[in-house]
Design a protein around this motif. Sequence first.
Motif, PDB file in Angstrom:
ATOM      1  N   LEU A 137     -29.363  55.213 154.316  1.00 27.86           N
ATOM      2  CA  LEU A 137     -29.994  56.514 154.331  1.00 27.86           C
ATOM      3  C   LEU A 137     -29.686  57.523 153.313  1.00 27.86           C
ATOM      4  CD1 LEU A 137     -32.075  57.406 156.413  1.00 27.86           C
ATOM      5  CD2 LEU A 137     -30.204  58.495 157.797  1.00 27.86           C
ATOM      6  N   ASP A 138     -28.829  57.548 152.701  1.00 27.28           N
ATOM      7  CA  ASP A 138     -28.232  58.775 151.805  1.00 27.28           C
ATOM      8  C   ASP A 138     -28.897  58.489 150.587  1.00 27.28           C
ATOM      9  OD1 ASP A 138     -26.719  60.044 153.600  1.00 27.28           O
ATOM     10  OD2 ASP A 138     -24.838  59.138 152.967  1.00 27.28           O
ATOM     11  N   GLN A 139     -29.446  57.196 150.255  1.00 27.47           N
ATOM     12  CA  GLN A 139     -29.953  56.688 149.035  1.00 27.47           C
ATOM     13  C   GLN A 139     -31.529  57.058 148.799  1.00 27.47           C
ATOM     14  OE1 GLN A 139     -28.120  52.674 149.123  1.00 27.47           O
ATOM     15  NE2 GLN A 139     -27.221  53.075 147.240  1.00 27.47           N
ATOM     16  N   LEU A 140     -31.944  57.101 150.121  1.00 29.55           N
ATOM     17  CA  LEU A 140     -33.436  57.731 149.942  1.00 29.55           C
ATOM     18  C   LEU A 140     -33.591  58.959 149.321  1.00 29.55           C
ATOM     19  CD1 LEU A 140     -34.507  56.591 153.579  1.00 29.55           C
ATOM     20  CD2 LEU A 140     -34.548  55.398 151.572  1.00 29.55           C
ATOM     21  N   SER A 141     -34.643  59.178 148.943  1.00 28.24           N
ATOM     22  CA  SER A 141     -35.290  60.590 148.387  1.00 28.24           C
ATOM     23  C   SER A 141     -35.054  61.655 149.783  1.00 28.24           C
ATOM     24  CB  SER A 141     -36.615  60.682 147.805  1.00 28.24           C
ATOM     25  OG  SER A 141     -37.662  60.535 148.644  1.00 28.24           O
ATOM     26  N   GLU A 142     -35.245  62.881 149.289  1.00 29.60           N
ATOM     27  CA  GLU A 142     -35.122  63.623 150.478  1.00 29.60           C
ATOM     28  C   GLU A 142     -36.293  63.731 151.315  1.00 29.60           C
ATOM     29  OE1 GLU A 142     -34.660  68.573 151.054  1.00 29.60           O
ATOM     30  OE2 GLU A 142     -34.270  67.843 149.242  1.00 29.60           O
ATOM     31  N   VAL A 143     -37.531  63.473 150.771  1.00 29.39           N
ATOM     32  CA  VAL A 143     -38.675  63.411 151.705  1.00 29.39           C
ATOM     33  C   VAL A 143     -38.768  62.080 152.406  1.00 29.39           C
ATOM     34  CG1 VAL A 143     -41.161  63.225 151.484  1.00 29.39           C
ATOM     35  CG2 VAL A 143     -39.937  65.007 150.067  1.00 29.39           C
ATOM     36  N   GLU A 144     -38.335  61.003 151.819  1.00 23.57           N
ATOM     37  CA  GLU A 144     -38.327  59.759 152.348  1.00 23.57           C
ATOM     38  C   GLU A 144     -37.176  60.008 153.776  1.00 23.57           C
ATOM     39  OE1 GLU A 144     -39.119  56.634 148.680  1.00 23.57           O
ATOM     40  OE2 GLU A 144     -36.952  56.976 149.414  1.00 23.57           O
ATOM     41  N   ARG A 145     -36.027  60.402 153.387  1.00 26.69           N
ATOM     42  CA  ARG A 145     -35.180  60.547 154.575  1.00 26.69           C
ATOM     43  C   ARG A 145     -35.595  61.389 155.789  1.00 26.69           C
ATOM     44  NH1 ARG A 145     -31.370  61.403 151.508  1.00 26.69           N
ATOM     45  NH2 ARG A 145     -31.260  63.794 151.172  1.00 26.69           N
ATOM     46  N   GLU A 146     -36.296  62.462 155.298  1.00 25.85           N
ATOM     47  CA  GLU A 146     -36.925  63.478 156.409  1.00 25.85           C
ATOM     48  C   GLU A 146     -37.795  62.923 157.269  1.00 25.85           C
ATOM     49  OE1 GLU A 146     -39.616  67.467 156.358  1.00 25.85           O
ATOM     50  OE2 GLU A 146     -38.393  66.884 154.710  1.00 25.85           O
ATOM     51  N   LYS A 147     -38.720  61.757 156.233  1.00 33.61           N
ATOM     52  CA  LYS A 147     -39.681  61.213 157.181  1.00 33.61           C
ATOM     53  C   LYS A 147     -39.175  60.050 158.170  1.00 33.61           C
ATOM     54  CE  LYS A 147     -43.419  62.756 154.413  1.00 33.61           C
ATOM     55  NZ  LYS A 147     -44.582  62.434 153.574  1.00 33.61           N
ATOM     56  N   ILE A 148     -38.407  59.354 157.785  1.00 32.39           N
ATOM     57  CA  ILE A 148     -37.786  58.211 158.440  1.00 32.39           C
ATOM     58  C   ILE A 148     -37.061  58.710 159.598  1.00 32.39           C
ATOM     59  CG2 ILE A 148     -35.619  58.017 157.143  1.00 32.39           C
ATOM     60  CD1 ILE A 148     -38.123  54.851 158.092  1.00 32.39           C
ATOM     61  N   LEU A 149     -36.354  59.804 159.342  1.00 35.39           N
ATOM     62  CA  LEU A 149     -35.367  60.347 160.620  1.00 35.39           C
ATOM     63  C   LEU A 149     -36.555  60.981 161.535  1.00 35.39           C
ATOM     64  CD1 LEU A 149     -32.713  62.186 158.694  1.00 35.39           C
ATOM     65  CD2 LEU A 149     -32.461  60.042 160.253  1.00 35.39           C
ATOM     66  N   LYS A 150     -37.464  61.476 161.085  1.00 32.52           N
ATOM     67  CA  LYS A 150     -38.720  61.956 161.972  1.00 32.52           C
ATOM     68  C   LYS A 150     -38.892  60.924 162.845  1.00 32.52           C
ATOM     69  CE  LYS A 150     -42.253  65.418 162.144  1.00 32.52           C
ATOM     70  NZ  LYS A 150     -43.184  66.147 161.124  1.00 32.52           N
ATOM     71  N   MET A 151     -39.417  59.703 162.101  1.00 27.82           N
ATOM     72  CA  MET A 151     -40.042  58.477 162.954  1.00 27.82           C
ATOM     73  C   MET A 151     -38.905  57.781 163.810  1.00 27.82           C
ATOM     74  SD  MET A 151     -40.965  55.045 160.985  1.00 27.82           S
ATOM     75  CE  MET A 151     -41.942  53.624 161.757  1.00 27.82           C
ATOM     76  N   HIS A 152     -37.766  58.034 163.447  1.00 28.58           N
ATOM     77  CA  HIS A 152     -36.585  57.410 164.500  1.00 28.58           C
ATOM     78  C   HIS A 152     -36.489  58.543 165.678  1.00 28.58           C
ATOM     79  CE1 HIS A 152     -34.610  53.592 162.810  1.00 28.58           C
ATOM     80  NE2 HIS A 152     -35.409  54.414 161.728  1.00 28.58           N
ATOM     81  N   ARG A 153     -36.633  59.814 165.500  1.00 25.80           N
ATOM     82  CA  ARG A 153     -36.518  60.943 166.556  1.00 25.80           C
ATOM     83  C   ARG A 153     -37.616  60.310 167.513  1.00 25.80           C
ATOM     84  NH1 ARG A 153     -34.849  64.460 162.366  1.00 25.80           N
ATOM     85  NH2 ARG A 153     -37.095  64.950 162.289  1.00 25.80           N
ATOM     86  N   LEU A 154     -38.834  59.974 167.081  1.00 23.43           N
ATOM     87  CA  LEU A 154     -40.132  59.826 167.987  1.00 23.43           C
ATOM     88  C   LEU A 154     -39.693  58.412 168.783  1.00 23.43           C
ATOM     89  CD1 LEU A 154     -42.448  60.435 169.338  1.00 23.43           C
ATOM     90  CD2 LEU A 154     -43.720  59.571 167.182  1.00 23.43           C
ATOM     91  N   ALA A 155     -39.165  57.637 168.132  1.00 24.58           N
ATOM     92  CA  ALA A 155     -38.991  56.265 168.482  1.00 24.58           C
ATOM     93  C   ALA A 155     -37.889  56.344 169.770  1.00 24.58           C
ATOM     94  CB  ALA A 155     -38.640  55.050 167.650  1.00 24.58           C
ATOM     95  N   ASP A 156     -36.911  57.167 169.385  1.00 24.99           N
ATOM     96  CA  ASP A 156     -35.937  57.201 170.233  1.00 24.99           C
ATOM     97  C   ASP A 156     -36.246  58.002 171.561  1.00 24.99           C
ATOM     98  OD1 ASP A 156     -33.935  56.110 168.822  1.00 24.99           O
ATOM     99  OD2 ASP A 156     -33.338  57.946 167.731  1.00 24.99           O
ATOM    100  N   GLU A 157     -37.170  58.969 171.565  1.00 29.98           N
ATOM    101  CA  GLU A 157     -37.827  59.689 172.531  1.00 29.98           C
ATOM    102  C   GLU A 157     -38.500  58.825 173.145  1.00 29.98           C
ATOM    103  OE1 GLU A 157     -39.290  62.847 175.113  1.00 29.98           O
ATOM    104  OE2 GLU A 157     -37.279  62.478 173.955  1.00 29.98           O
ATOM    105  N   PHE A 158     -39.217  57.778 172.752  1.00 29.17           N
ATOM    106  CA  PHE A 158     -40.267  56.950 173.451  1.00 29.17           C
ATOM    107  C   PHE A 158     -39.065  55.955 174.508  1.00 29.17           C
ATOM    108  CE2 PHE A 158     -42.301  52.987 173.889  1.00 29.17           C
ATOM    109  CZ  PHE A 158     -43.631  53.369 174.385  1.00 29.17           C
TER     110      PHE A 158
END
Length: 219
Positions: A70-91
């Motif tokens: 995760l730390d090797q991703l760009s800041e934008v990539e990391r922000e979006k993938i974490l956003k994706m995982h947060r939604l999946a976790d909520e689901f």
Amino acid sequence: MKKLLYVTANPKGLEKSKGLQIGEAFLETYQQERPEVALTRMDLFSLDFAQMDADLVFARGKLAGYGYTLDQLSEVEREKILKMHRLADEFISHDYYVFVSPMWNLNSPAVLKAFLDNLFIAGKTFAHTANGPKGLLTNKKAIHIQTRGGQYTGTPLQEMESGDRYLRIALSFLGIEVMDSVIAEGFDLYPQKVPEILKKAKEDARLAAKEFSKDPLTV
């Protein structure tokens, strides 16, 4: 505590949307049958979630197939993938799912497909096995309430409908048990019968809610 996620994909609002009115009839009956189940409402047209753009596609690929952390991703990539995982976790935190959407141009509103894209995460919602992909969201149940302007069921147009079909396939792929959908159709084709169609659809929704409320896992 068991939790139900009520997902709607209609921008019209309750007063103008027949589908949302049918959905409320379903919810009213379900909550009468299962008052202990906590309800979460999720309006996809008001929800801020990650879209499958280049950043998110690259982020998923780097993490899944190229050994990136995760730390090797760009800041934008990391922000979006974490956003994706947060939604999946909520689901994932819910046990039951009710989807309410209209048929638009043979399919569901694009926002529903975009939402579902956030749920396909290898290792979290499904796994790759020697026998093919396996859904990980077991012991969960879903139902779809769909409205249609035309008449598709039992006609040559039936095979052209892909919204309800795709949703059922997607949820089943993830391991979720999917009940028979509540379909209300012909609203545009038979405008003089709209009150009759709507009344019947609400009755069907209430019956479906009673069936949906039966949970063998709680017995």
